[in-house]
Every structure is written in structure tokens, then in C-alpha cells.
Design a protein around this motif. Structure first.
Motif: not given
Length: 105
Positions: A42-51, A55-59
């Protein structure tokens, strides 16, 4: 002073309690191991969503007017394609007789 029999009975009870506690500990260890692996997943999934969100916010922050207009054109084209597809589906549903007039059954 306790007799030898009493001491042996106490020893037997202590050994039985020890077996029970060890069995309980094994079960709890297995449960802890499972929960740790689930937590890691679950921590890995959260980190993927954070990344991905980062990226979307930067875009979104760096988007230009030309890119916005291009996106709008794509959305409009997609809507037009959908409406054409719907119209074609409706036409294929309507059955015509030989003279081009729809049958009304």
C-alpha cells in the motif's frame, strides 16, 4: 516443601502453557508478516500516486494557451465522433422496406 509428584505436575502444566504460548506466537508472527507485506504494498501504491499527481500538477502549472486550445479541439473532435457513431447506430437499427420507408410493425 512440595513433593516430587507436585513438582512434576507443575512442570507438566508449565510445559503445556509454553506450547500454547509458542503456538499463539507463531500465529501472531504470521499475521504480522502478512500485515507488513500489505503495508509495504500500500505504501508503494501511495508513492506511485503521489508521483503521478506531482507530475500532473507540474503539467497543469506549466501548460500554455496553445496546449489548452489543442486539448479543446481534441475534446470537440471526440464529441463529434461520438455523435456520428450514435447516429450511425440509430440508422442501422431502423429497418427500411424496398422503397426506403421505415417499417412500423
Amino acid at each position: 516443601m512440595s513433593t516430587i509428584k507436585e513438582v512434576q505436575e507443575q512442570l507438566h502444566k508449565c510445559k503445556e502453557n509454553l506450547r500454547t504460548v509458542r503456538k499463539s506466537n507463531k500465529e501472531k508472527d504470521a499475521e504480522i508478516k502478512e500485515l507488513k507485506s500489505m503495508n509495504t504494498f500500500l505504501v508503494d501504491r501511495v508513492e506511485q500516486f503521489v508521483d503521478k499527481n506531482s507530475d500532473l500538477r507540474y503539467k497543469i502549472r506549466t501548460i500554455t494557451v496553445d496546449e489548452v486550445l489543442a486539448m479543446r479541439k481534441e475534446q470537440h473532435a471526440t464529441k463529434t465522433e461520438q455523435s456520428l457513431t450514435e447516429q450511425l447506430e440509430k440508422q442501422s437499427e431502423v429497418k427500411l422496406n424496398g422503397s426506403g420507408i421505415p417499417h412500423t410493425w
